[in-house]
Design a protein around this motif. Structure first.
Motif, PDB file in Angstrom:
ATOM      1  N   HIS A   1      -5.700  19.677   5.178  1.00 20.02           N
ATOM      2  CA  HIS A   1      -4.372  20.197   4.867  1.00 20.02           C
ATOM      3  C   HIS A   1      -3.245  19.268   5.301  1.00 20.02           C
ATOM      4  CE1 HIS A   1      -5.766  23.798   3.055  1.00 20.02           C
ATOM      5  NE2 HIS A   1      -6.453  24.162   4.121  1.00 20.02           N
TER       6      HIS A   1
ATOM      7  N   PRO B   1      -0.612  16.566   4.988  1.00 24.87           N
ATOM      8  CA  PRO B   1       0.018  16.100   3.738  1.00 24.87           C
ATOM      9  C   PRO B   1      -0.423  14.686   3.330  1.00 24.87           C
ATOM     10  CG  PRO B   1       1.677  16.822   5.344  1.00 24.87           C
ATOM     11  CD  PRO B   1       0.357  16.976   6.003  1.00 24.87           C
TER      12      PRO B   1
ATOM     13  N   ASN C   1      -3.817  28.396   0.889  1.00 26.02           N
ATOM     14  CA  ASN C   1      -3.183  27.745  -0.240  1.00 26.02           C
ATOM     15  C   ASN C   1      -4.111  27.086  -1.265  1.00 26.02           C
ATOM     16  OD1 ASN C   1      -1.339  26.705  -1.884  1.00 26.02           O
ATOM     17  ND2 ASN C   1      -0.128  25.701  -0.279  1.00 26.02           N
TER      18      ASN C   1
ATOM     19  N   ASP D   1      -3.999  26.620  -4.437  1.00 23.44           N
ATOM     20  CA  ASP D   1      -3.461  25.711  -5.451  1.00 23.44           C
ATOM     21  C   ASP D   1      -3.301  24.298  -4.909  1.00 23.44           C
ATOM     22  OD1 ASP D   1      -3.367  27.625  -7.421  1.00 23.44           O
ATOM     23  OD2 ASP D   1      -1.438  28.380  -6.723  1.00 23.44           O
ATOM     24  N   GLU D   2      -2.810  24.224  -3.663  1.00 19.17           N
ATOM     25  CA  GLU D   2      -2.650  22.919  -3.038  1.00 19.17           C
ATOM     26  C   GLU D   2      -4.026  22.267  -2.846  1.00 19.17           C
ATOM     27  OE1 GLU D   2      -1.016  22.526   1.209  1.00 19.17           O
ATOM     28  OE2 GLU D   2      -2.917  21.467   1.049  1.00 19.17           O
ATOM     29  N   THR D   3      -4.994  23.081  -2.431  1.00 25.06           N
ATOM     30  CA  THR D   3      -6.349  22.571  -2.228  1.00 25.06           C
ATOM     31  C   THR D   3      -6.890  21.974  -3.519  1.00 25.06           C
ATOM     32  OG1 THR D   3      -6.705  24.261  -0.562  1.00 25.06           O
ATOM     33  CG2 THR D   3      -8.666  23.254  -1.511  1.00 25.06           C
TER      34      THR D   3
ATOM     35  N   LYS E   1      -5.230  18.645  -4.406  1.00 28.58           N
ATOM     36  CA  LYS E   1      -5.720  17.512  -3.600  1.00 28.58           C
ATOM     37  C   LYS E   1      -7.105  17.078  -4.044  1.00 28.58           C
ATOM     38  CE  LYS E   1      -3.227  17.779   0.683  1.00 28.58           C
ATOM     39  NZ  LYS E   1      -3.268  18.051   2.116  1.00 28.58           N
TER      40      LYS E   1
END
Ligand code: C2E
Ligand code: CA
Ligand code: CA
Length: 814
Positions: free
Chosen positions: A659, A661, A693, A695-697, A700
């Motif tokens: 996670h 950034p 999260n 969507d973020e996962t 990435k």
């Protein structure tokens, strides 16, 4: 006739006068030829509370009125006012707070009071130090959105200052949170919950808003202005049929209970429960005293006053248009007659009114004075006047409660005894006023450090106490967390204080004790924390000490470990051992990289001992990156040798690393720097990582996959993965956790689970790797019978340093 009822009469007259003056022309009559479709939105699940509607349907009252009515069930998350306002239903059932909605500009019209009195009350458990409503100060009280205002008004009116009211959202409507001591009281309906505590009433305390002079209406039938304007006859017919249903249901509770059981039984209440409800709803409706549906404008003014005293709506809010007039003028003669009658009465009434007003005002002043006095007394008794923090008395009470709670929940809490270092010096050199400012600032800082639900108290002088609850079920972890919280407090209290003209530096010494511990008492807890505080003082101040020597030792060991790890990071001491992954033909296809820490005194430290500390302290970032570099360099070296060029490396990634950034950039930069082939790197992630999260996962993962990197889901089956999640993720591989593999031979379930995981992997088009393969039977079952793509385990090779990986393979059976 409505004018016959009680004290509402006087207040009603001027209002009625206003209505008559504004009276609209005669509404059109309802056409009763074809049934008109309409609907009503309830504000809770089907139960006796809404018997009026069921009876009106079953008895044909709606049909006779030319209506075809759909009853819409309510429940958590369904706001009847919002539903009706949105046009999803013509009518709805609301609480008295409907008037608040009107004051905020929503054109709702109250048609009838289905209950004259509100069923809302609070239920607390006796013991736990709660003997009256005042004991709810600073304690969590669970409420629902639609009764929040009513309960707040009640607590305020009972004399609890606003800043000491703690309302929390009710997430579990059962009695469990109360019985487990997670909340001090909960909102209930006196027509419902008391049924559930029959036989053990003595264990509970019921607190009703009425006892504080708050008497709101119960259910209010309402509609929107637009509906009333467009279909006045329909509204009138619906209201009348519903009230007929109400009367019927109160007269025939048994029959309507059966009707509910047959047609509306969504809550599976027993017949006895429904009859209990019926009896109480009758009490709240009082059809023997008040005409069903009647709304006394005087009582509506009282409702407005209650909400106004909370600051929720203006006190002088005009109710015109909000209250439906069920008997609009039919003939001009009637109007004239009424006005004449009214005018006659008015002269007399005005005189009486003025007198009553004067009396009322005086009474109100007296009540206000008394409330003020009571509040002052209470504040003096339980709160420290200088800092407004709870004092020793209230603290003891809370400790008692916290102790009982932690015994029940099995979660450790911590008591922190805080003493300011050299406070006397400040007092002596700058005077007591400055000292007072300092203490107030300390109180503020302490409050800003704690979580909601924890408490700060001042014992006197420069001594403060912080109570932290529900830390952890494991003592050691609880101690860790207490330590982290205490460090934060030490840091916060150690910052510069601006005290008027003086800038001052100070520190604090803190003693900590964990509870529960055997049958320790509140006094013992305070003694222990106090003792530990003295140890902190003698250790040189500005520090913390645990009471328990073993705990202190564990904390020291962990602190040392952290210091050791920091040193190891700067020296780059962490390294990988590699464990082979072998396919069905016995060929090694790759390895899993497993972190090791060669410690000068403790030997090779396994990851289970240091990864959790690394994750907690954030050191995992630095360690992870060092290991990533090693893996990339290893890939590069293997690529140069034809014997190893085909090997890939699987590496474990912590959630915290993933996670970060910069994660994508860091991975790509390391691959490039080493000149390694990204397609030979697999990142193992766990299900817990997906909880945050998603969507973020996914974004990435996609970014890394675009460069050829592969993803494996590790420890599969031990977490929370739902198939829906798995399908969304761009995965390449699934690793069956070794806990399932271990018992394949003896546990049919585990064998079936492994087989299912393999089928699932095929379905999702994922490669499947089984880990922890230790026996030939496991290898046969997974590899030959179920065609797992690869296996990993002691049978095929233990984790070894890179230079041994090929030898190791030779030693493993084929
Ligand atoms: P994991 O990812 O499930 O790794 C597999 C663990 O099972 C390894 O333990 C391995 O030595 C062990 N193992 C392999 N074959 C067998 C077998 O046949 N029988 C048994 N009983 N055990 C076997 P290890 O090396 O102690 O690693 C423990 C955990 O530490 C790993 O579990 C992983 O979650 C974590 N870990 C290891 N290296 C790293 C790393 O570099 N970064 C991160 N974030 N976590 C790591
Ligand atoms: Ca792994
Ligand atoms: Ca695993």
């Amino acid at each position: 006739m409505i004018f016959l009822f009680g004290s509402g009469r006087l207040c009603a007259w001027p209002l009625m006068l206003a209505w008559l003056a504004l009276a609209s022309p005669l509404p059109a009559e309802a056409s009763v030829d074809a049934p008109v479709k309409t609907s009503v939105q309830l504000n809770w699940k089907h139960q006796f509370e809404f018997a009026a509607f069921y009876a009106a349907v079953a008895q044909g009252y709606y049909r006779e009125a030319g209506l075809d009515v759909t009853i819409k069930e309510g429940g958590p998350g369904i706001d009847a006012v919002r539903e009706v306002a949105a046009g999803h239903a013509d009518f709805g059932v609301a609480t008295s707070s409907l008037v608040v909605a009107r004051s905020r500009g929503l054109p709702v019209v109250a048609l009838a009071a289905l209950m004259q009195h509100s069923p809302v009350a609070l239920l607390a458990r006796r013991g736990d130090g709660i003997n009256s409503v005042l004991d709810l100060a600073d304690r969590p009280v669970a409420v629902d959105p639609h009764d929040r205002d009513e309960i707040e008004a009640y607590l305020l009116a009972s004399g609890i200052p606003r800043q000491h009211i703690r309302l929390v959202d009710q997430t579990d409507p059962t009695l469990a949170p109360l019985d487990e001591g997670r909340i001090a009281a909960k909102v209930i309906y006196i027509s419902n919950e008391p049924f559930l505590i029959r036989g053990k009433e003595h264990e509970y305390l019921m607190l009703t808003p009425k006892s504080a002079g708050i008497d709101l209406f119960g259910n209010i039938l309402f509609t929107m202005n637009r509906t009333l304007n467009a279909h006045p006859a329909m509204v009138k017919a619906f209201r009348e049929a519903t009230l007929k249903g109400l009367v019927y249901s109160l007269d025939h509770p048994g029959q309507v209970a059966d009707l509910i059981l047959q047609q509306y039984d969504t809550q599976h209440k027993s017949r006895a429960h429904l009859l209990f409800e019926a009896e109480h709803i009758r009490e709240l409706t009082r059809p023997d005293i008040v005409e069903p549906g009647y709304m006394s404008p005087g009582r509506w003014r009282h409702v407005v006053d209650v909400y106004a005293s909370q600051g929720t709506m203006p006190r002088n809010f005009d109710l015109t248009g909000f209250l439906y007039d069920p008997t609009p003028p039919r003939t001009p003669e009637w109007v004239a007659w009424s006005i004449a009658g009214l005018l006659l009465g008015l002269a007399a009434s005005v005189a009486i009114l003025l007198k009553v007003r004067g009396l009322n005002r005086k009474l109100k002043r007296e009540i206000a004075d008394r409330t003020q006095a009571e509040e002052t007394i209470r504040t003096l008794a339980y709160f420290d006047p200088l800092t407004r923090l709870p004092n020793r008395l209230l603290l003891r009470d809370r400790l008692q409660q916290a102790l009982a709670l932690s015994r029940r929940s099995g979660l450790y809490g911590a008591l922190l005894f805080i003493d300011l270092d050299n406070f006397k010096l400040l007092n002596d050199s700058h005077g007591h006023d400055t000292g007072d400012l300092m203490l107030q600032e300390v109180a503020r800082r302490l409050q800003s450090c704690i979580r909601e639900g924890d408490s700060v108290a001042r014992l006197g002088g420069d001594e403060f106490v912080v109570l932290i609850e529900e830390l952890d079920a494991a003592q050691e972890e609880a101690a860790n967390r207490a330590e982290i919280a205490t460090e934060k407090i030490i840091d916060r209290l150690g910052r510069t204080y601006s005290l008027g003209e003086v800038d001052y530096h100070s520190t604090a010494s803190i003693g900590i004790t964990l509870f529960p511990d055997g049958d320790i008492t509140v006094d013992d807890m305070l003694k222990r924390a106090d003792l530990a505080m003295y140890q902190a003082k003698s250790a040189g101040r500005n520090t913390l000490r645990f009471f328990d020597p073993a705990m202190q030792a564990a904390i020291e060991a962990r602190t040392m470990m952290e210091a050791d790890m920091r040193r190891a990071v700067t020296r780059g001491e962490f390294l990988f051992h590699y464990q082979p992954q072998v396919d069905n033909h016995g060929r090694m296809t790759g390895v899993e990289a497993l972190a090791r820490w060669p410690h000068p005194e403790r030997g090779m430290v396994p990851p289970a001992s240091f990864i959790p500390v690394a994750e907690e302290t954030g050191l995992i970032m630095a360690i992870g990156e060092q290991l990533l570099r090693q893996a990339c360099e290893q890939l590069r070296r293997w690529a140069d040798d034809p014997a190893t060029a085909h090997l890939s490396i699987s590496m474990n990634i912590s959630a915290r690393q993933f996670h970060d950034p910069d994660f994508v950039t860091v991975v790509l930069a390391n691959l490039t720097a080493a000149g390694a082939d990204p397609a030979r790197l697999t990142l193992e992630i766990t299900e817990s990582l997906l909880l945050e999260n998603i969507d973020e996962t996914i974004a990435k993962m996609e970014a890394l996959k675009a460069r050829g990197i592969r993803f494996s889901i590790d420890d599969f089956g031990t977490g929370y993965s739902s198939l829906a999640y798995l399908k969304r993720l761009p995965l390449d591989e699934l690793k069956i956790d070794r806990s399932f593999v271990a018992d394949i031979e003896t546990d049919e379930n585990d064998a079936a689970i492994c087989a299912t995981f393999i089928s699932l992997a095929r379905l999702l088009d994922l490669r499947v790797v089984a880990e922890g393969v230790e026996t030939d039977a496991q290898r046969y079952f997974l590899g030959i019978v179920h065609k797992c793509d690869a296996m990993q385990g002691y049978l095929l090779g233990k984790p070894v340093p890179s230079e041994q990986i090929l030898q190791n393979r030779n030693a493993a059976p084929d």
